[in-house]
Design a protein around this motif. Structure first.
Motif, PDB file in Angstrom:
ATOM      1  N   LEU A 176       3.620  -5.200   0.819  1.00 31.27           N
ATOM      2  CA  LEU A 176       3.328  -3.963   0.266  1.00 31.27           C
ATOM      3  C   LEU A 176       2.077  -3.934  -0.842  1.00 31.27           C
ATOM      4  N   TYR A 177       1.174  -3.305  -0.232  1.00 30.54           N
ATOM      5  CA  TYR A 177       0.070  -3.127  -1.446  1.00 30.54           C
ATOM      6  C   TYR A 177      -0.315  -1.671  -1.868  1.00 30.54           C
ATOM      7  N   GLY A 178      -0.622  -1.789  -3.291  1.00 32.56           N
ATOM      8  CA  GLY A 178      -0.713  -0.329  -3.897  1.00 32.56           C
ATOM      9  C   GLY A 178      -0.965  -0.737  -5.274  1.00 32.56           C
ATOM     10  N   ALA A 224      10.954  -8.376   1.842  1.00 31.70           N
ATOM     11  CA  ALA A 224       9.747  -7.610   1.373  1.00 31.70           C
ATOM     12  C   ALA A 224       9.324  -7.968  -0.033  1.00 31.70           C
ATOM     13  N   TYR A 225       7.865  -7.819  -0.313  1.00 33.79           N
ATOM     14  CA  TYR A 225       7.211  -8.051  -1.485  1.00 33.79           C
ATOM     15  C   TYR A 225       6.209  -7.004  -1.756  1.00 33.79           C
ATOM     16  N   ALA A 226       6.213  -6.487  -2.921  1.00 35.62           N
ATOM     17  CA  ALA A 226       5.348  -5.549  -3.346  1.00 35.62           C
ATOM     18  C   ALA A 226       4.243  -6.169  -4.389  1.00 35.62           C
ATOM     19  N   TYR A 227       3.073  -5.841  -3.855  1.00 35.18           N
ATOM     20  CA  TYR A 227       2.026  -6.618  -4.771  1.00 35.18           C
ATOM     21  C   TYR A 227       0.954  -5.363  -5.443  1.00 35.18           C
ATOM     22  N   ILE A 228       1.021  -5.581  -6.713  1.00 32.10           N
ATOM     23  CA  ILE A 228       0.370  -4.493  -7.283  1.00 32.10           C
ATOM     24  C   ILE A 228      -1.018  -4.830  -8.147  1.00 32.10           C
ATOM     25  N   LEU A 244      14.012  -1.842   1.043  1.00 30.53           N
ATOM     26  CA  LEU A 244      14.008  -2.501   2.215  1.00 30.53           C
ATOM     27  C   LEU A 244      14.871  -3.842   1.808  1.00 30.53           C
ATOM     28  N   GLU A 245      14.716  -4.156   0.472  1.00 27.51           N
ATOM     29  CA  GLU A 245      15.477  -5.568  -0.130  1.00 27.51           C
ATOM     30  C   GLU A 245      17.179  -5.271   0.056  1.00 27.51           C
TER      31      GLU A 245
END
Length: 291
Positions: A145-147, A169-173, A162-163
């Motif tokens: 996930l990118y934002g 799932a991994y969110a990268y900021i 999602l987890e």
């Protein structure tokens, strides 16, 4: 002879939604045309293109170009779709706040702005695209996930959701982390880029890198022909009106979270009642941390 470009991005027949969400992409005379149509919709339905050109201080060719940008073949189809929109859409109350507003008006207008964003997002979010996204995520080895900015907060929200149901799932900021992770994706992975404007360079670069590695790419963005769409296999559109001078993400974040909630619950339902045990297990893990 060059082939006519298809307007494949437009998933709604609501002409007014298209105009409102395309505003941030328009400039000069095209912006004048859009604003005039929004303010005088009923009048525009009954006037010829020459009269609209005169009233907006534009030209017939510019109006035709504006209509095509909305996904229509020309002015006549535009008027038909405008009439259809007016007959089915009840105009939403105004939500524009000003520095002269008192607390009562600020409260009313912000609540109304968020309601408008959710209703308009409902009008442009394609069920077909949601189903594609659900299927891709259900099959994925992992989900990136990118934002950045407020869109990064939306990415983090989707990650924790999602987890909870066992999806990796991994969110990268951070820009560098986004690119590094995207460069290591495979065709078994999914990458989701979240950007209200659809023109955030960091998010676009990460999604483009993911696509280069044949991961399935999903864009959550404003309903307009934005740069991020070039790198998206699946497009989840939202509609939100932010002020020209933005004071921070307000309605756009609400719209993003609405799309995320719809996507998340759709994934839950697709997995059936067997997911209840997974939810119970993840919920119990944090129960002891509450007073």
């Amino acid at each position: 002879m060059a082939k006519k470009k298809k307007n494949v991005e437009w998933e709604t027949s609501n002409c007014l939604f298209r105009i409102k969400t395309l505003l941030s992409q328009l400039k000069g005379v095209e912006m004048q045309i859009a604003e005039y149509v929004l303010e005088n919709s009923h009048e525009v339905m009954g006037i010829p293109i020459t009269e609209l050109a005169e009233k907006t201080k534009s030209s017939e060719s510019t109006i035709v170009r504006f209509c095509r940008k909305l996904g229509y073949t020309g002015y006549q189809e535009f008027k038909v779709k405008l009439a259809s929109s007016l007959s089915t859409l009840q105009e939403l109350p105004s939500s524009d706040w000003s520095f002269q507003d008192d607390l009562t008006n600020i409260k009313r207008k912000i609540v109304q702005a968020n309601i408008n964003a959710i209703k308009e997002t409902d009008g442009v979010l394609s069920e077909t695209e949601i189903k594609k996204a659900v299927d891709a995520i259900n099959k994925a080895r992992k989900v990136d996930l990118y934002g950045v900015g407020a869109s990064g907060l939306a990415a983090l929200d989707l990650q924790q959701k999602l987890e909870r149901i066992g999806i990796l799932a991994y969110a990268y900021i951070d820009t560098h982390q986004q690119l590094v992770s995207a460069s290591l994706l495979t065709p078994q992975d999914v990458a989701i880029g979240i950007s209200y404007s659809g023109s955030t360079k960091d998010t676009i670069s990460a999604l483009a890198k993911a696509k280069e590695n044949n991961a399935t790419t999903i864009a959550i963005t404003q309903y307009a022909h934005s740069p991020i769409l070039k790198h998206a296999d699946i497009k989840l559109f939202l509609s939100a009106k932010e002020r020209a001078l933005r004071v921070g993400a307000i309605t756009s974040l609400i719209a993003q979270l609405t799309v995320i909630d719809i996507l998340y619950v759709s994934i839950l339902v697709s997995r059936g009642e067997k997911i209840i045990g997974v939810l119970a297990k993840s919920q119990s893990a944090t129960t002891e941390r509450k007073l």
